[in-house]
Scaffold this motif. Structure first.
Motif, PDB file in Angstrom:
ATOM      1  N   ASP A   8       0.868  -1.178   0.000  1.00  0.00           N
ATOM      2  CA  ASP A   8       0.000   0.000   0.000  1.00  0.00           C
ATOM      3  C   ASP A   8       0.902   1.223   0.000  1.00  0.00           C
ATOM      4  OD1 ASP A   8      -1.775   1.969   0.335  1.00  0.00           O
ATOM      5  OD2 ASP A   8      -2.674   1.198   2.190  1.00  0.00           O
ATOM      6  N   THR A  11       0.012   4.197   2.488  1.00  0.00           N
ATOM      7  CA  THR A  11       0.320   4.002   3.906  1.00  0.00           C
ATOM      8  C   THR A  11       1.828   4.067   4.150  1.00  0.00           C
ATOM      9  OG1 THR A  11      -1.445   2.383   3.780  1.00  0.00           O
ATOM     10  CG2 THR A  11      -0.269   2.551   5.859  1.00  0.00           C
ATOM     11  N   LEU A  26      -1.393   5.934  12.339  1.00  0.00           N
ATOM     12  CA  LEU A  26      -1.014   4.715  11.620  1.00  0.00           C
ATOM     13  C   LEU A  26       0.203   4.041  12.265  1.00  0.00           C
ATOM     14  CD1 LEU A  26      -1.510   5.693   7.892  1.00  0.00           C
ATOM     15  CD2 LEU A  26      -2.735   3.965   9.197  1.00  0.00           C
TER      16      LEU A  26
END
Lengths: 423, 261
Positions: A8, A11, A26
């Motif tokens: 990803d 992210t 996160l």
């Protein structure tokens, strides 16, 4: 579902950028950089104070920091980290360590022996177990952290306690260990507390030639100190080793099982040597350097007759500070300190000694220090485990009365027990 | 204690080494053993040495007041224990005294143990005094650390090693020592094979043990480097009465076991 790992990129980009508004939500745990190094965010330290300024509390005693990670580290710090447990379930061989246990506790020499035993148990093929052998009563609870995988504790043999001097019975117990376990190595402390005596007896009984005063031992080679400490002998490591002090580092970073082992049966003993007990020794005849209990006088003592009386009543060896010797109240050979005798007493009572650096050097190896002094801020009181602040002659008078009461409880007529004159 | 000439006492003597100069001399503990033997048996004491009779330091033992000494002539690599075993098979003794360990060579202190095991006699290590010998039993004082003494009884015959706490040896006289006689017997010892493989070198100083600080973080290392030494957790009694202070001190002495119950 396919097991292709999907990346990803978004992210990852947020995780790399600590200034991203979503970064904190996160990145939960510690952040690793591209090289694998742990990255710390210096901006996350501290908290915003009431006036809107950032505050960083660097004292460990202050209020708990507000950061989540910091709080977690603070809680783990407070509790003692448990040492890793070293397990030996099916030992391939045994290494026997016979311990002195002077005073019922592990001595530093004993710990060195156990450290050496662990080294020998881990070197060489297979996994060895260290068997600590304790003969007589013990008050020690820390065999697991000292490095004993197995423990053989024998208090009685032949219906007789092993606390007195009974080398023949102790030898019988060791022979039983030899028959049952057949250790690869036998380690003894080369000490005057009985280790050297027992080790020599066992070596002769087994027909082995022991290494004596060994101070560097590997599985194959041993370095021994020879007579008068003038030569080193390099030789093959024998089965029985009498180890010098500080032969190896003690175990301090692991716990061990210390599983008890029961011995099946002992060989028959022919007892020739009978212990008649300790003989009371005149304390004033014991050399100051090896006396166990010293009552020492300094400048604060005025009533010298009373001081000598107390020393006799308590059974203490007399010592003195330099001032008392210089003033002629005590002989020169009683002086304790840098220019006098360096003492190793277990209990040292300093009466009216303020504690010059030279004097404190001389008592550096004493275990328990008691200070009787007028000045509560002096160095001796700071060094002492128990400090009594007050006039020395008053406290000594009370101490004298207590000592007489104590002895009066036992027998009324004898004031001084009959003692032995030693050369 | 009176001199008993009926007792057969033998002392094993070796050649010592001066701790500083390294010169040959009478060994200190062996000389104390000879002194102990002289007080027990007087001049009927017998001295036994395994080695070379040509060693001048042996005459220092004769200079303590003895006329003869038995020397079992052996090569330096011979095994002294086997030689002595043969000697004691033909020359019985009631008490054999020796030093705790030699001052040169391996100095293992094992020889008395070997003799005791093979002769089947009891061995008493580190004695300071023999107090009495009655009915075939001897009462000996054993030297313990910290100047303590322990009384033991042991049946004759026995072997004892003499500690440095025993009474000091008398002075040795040069003239009588030179006039003393050696009774030289040719020994039949086997060679000490195991010792031939050893490598001897001058002793090198042993490394001092360092204080290893096992601190994980910089703060702990800093604390370990700057912390004051331990021992400030002591109890200080100020307000109490003298009686209470003395009682606290006395309780500590009893708890530490220095005042015997």
């Amino acid at each position: 579902m396919s097991d292709v790992i999907r990346r990803d990129p978004r992210t990852e980009r947020i995780l790399r950028n600590r200034l991203h508004p979503l970064h904190e939500s996160l990145a939960g745990g510690p952040v690793r950089g591209p090289t694998g190094l742990l990255r710390r965010n210096p901006h996350a330290v501290g908290f915003i104070g009431p006036n809107g300024l950032k505050r960083i509390d660097r004292s460990s005693t202050g209020p708990a920091p507000s950061g989540r990670d910091l709080r977690r580290s603070a809680t783990t710090h407070s509790e003692e980290p448990a040492l890793p447990l070293h397990r030996v379930e099916q030992p391939d061989f045994y290494v026997a360590a016979v311990l002195d246990m002077a005073g019922g506790r592990l001595t530093s020499h004993d710990r060195d022996i156990l450290g050496q035993a662990q080294q020998l148990a881990r070197s060489g093929g297979g996994q060895g177990a260290v068997v600590a052998i304790v003969l007589g009563e013990a008050r020690e609870a820390g065999f697991d952290t000292a490095g004993a995988d197995r423990l053989i504790q024998v208090t009685h043999c032949d219906g007789q306690a092993l606390d007195d001097y009974c080398p023949e019975r102790k030898l019988a117990v060791l022979q039983a260990v030899e028959d049952q376990l057949g250790p690869r190595f036998w380690l003894f402390p080369d000490s005057v507390h009985g280790g050297a005596d027992l080790g020599a007896r066992l070596a002769v009984r087994l027909g082995e030639r022991p290494a004596v005063h060994a101070w560097q031992v590997t599985e194959t080679e041993t370095l021994c100190r020879g007579g008068s400490g003038r030569i080193d002998i390099r030789r093959h490591t024998p089965r029985v080793l009498l180890l010098a002090e500080e032969c190896a580092l003690p175990v301090d970073d692991s716990r061990h099982q210390a599983l008890p082992i029961q011995l099946d049966e002992y060989p028959d003993v022919r007892v020739c040597i009978h212990d008649q007990g300790l003989v009371p020794v005149d304390p004033s005849q014991i050399p100051l350097a090896e006396a166990e209990f010293i009552l020492s006088a300094g400048n604060g003592v005025r009533d010298w007759d009373q001081f000598h009386e107390v020393a006799t009543a308590l059974g203490a060896t007399e010592g003195a500070s330099r001032v008392a010797v210089d003033d002629g109240f005590m002989p020169r050979f009683r002086q304790i300190g840098a220019t006098g005798t360096w003492v190793t007493a277990r209990v040292y009572v300093a009466v009216g000694i303020s504690g010059a650096v030279q004097h404190l050097q001389g008592i550096g190896r004493c275990e328990k220090v008691v200070a009787i002094n007028l000045d509560d801020g002096c160095d001796m009181v700071r060094r002492a485990d128990l400090g009594a602040i007050g006039d020395s002659s008053e406290i000594l008078a009370e101490l004298l009365a207590l000592a007489r009461e104590h002895r009066g409880g036992k027998d009324t007529d004898a004031t001084v027990p009959e003692t032995l004159e030693v050369a | 204690m009176p001199v008993e000439t009926s007792l057969n006492i033998a002392v094993l003597v070796s050649v010592g080494q001066h701790p500083v100069s390294g010169r040959a001399r009478r060994a200190d503990q062996d000389a104390r053993a000879v002194e102990l033997g002289l007080t027990l048996a007087g001049r009927s004491l017998s001295l036994v040495h395994v080695g070379d009779a040509g060693e001048p330091a042996l005459r220092q033992y004769l200079g303590m007041g003895l006329r003869t000494m038995t020397v079992l002539q052996e090569a330096p690599e011979a095994d002294a224990a086997s030689s002595l075993l043969q000697y004691f098979a033909t020359h019985p003794a009631d008490i054999v005294l020796a030093g705790v360990q030699a001052e040169r060579g391996e100095a293992s202190g094992l020889l008395p143990y070997l003799l005791a095991e093979r002769l089947g006699w009891p061995l008493v290590p580190r004695i300071a005094q023999i107090r009495a010998i009655e009915n075939g039993r001897a009462e000996v004082l054993q030297a313990l650390p910290r100047g303590q003494r322990r009384a033991l009884t042991v049946p004759l015959p026995f072997i004892a090693t003499v500690d440095s706490a025993a009474p000091g040896a008398r002075q040795t006289a040069f003239g009588p020592g030179q006039r003393g006689l050696f009774d030289i017997q040719r020994g039949l010892a086997q060679a000490d094979v195991a010792r031939a493989e050893w490598v001897e070198a001058q002793a090198r100083p042993r490394p001092k043990r360092l204080n290893v600080v096992k601190a994980k973080s910089a703060a702990e290392r800093f604390k370990a480097a700057t912390a004051k030494p331990q021992g400030q957790g002591g109890q200080v009694m100020k307000q109490e009465s003298s009686r209470e202070k003395a009682q606290a001190i006395f309780d500590l002495l009893v708890a530490e076991g220095v005042i015997r119950q």
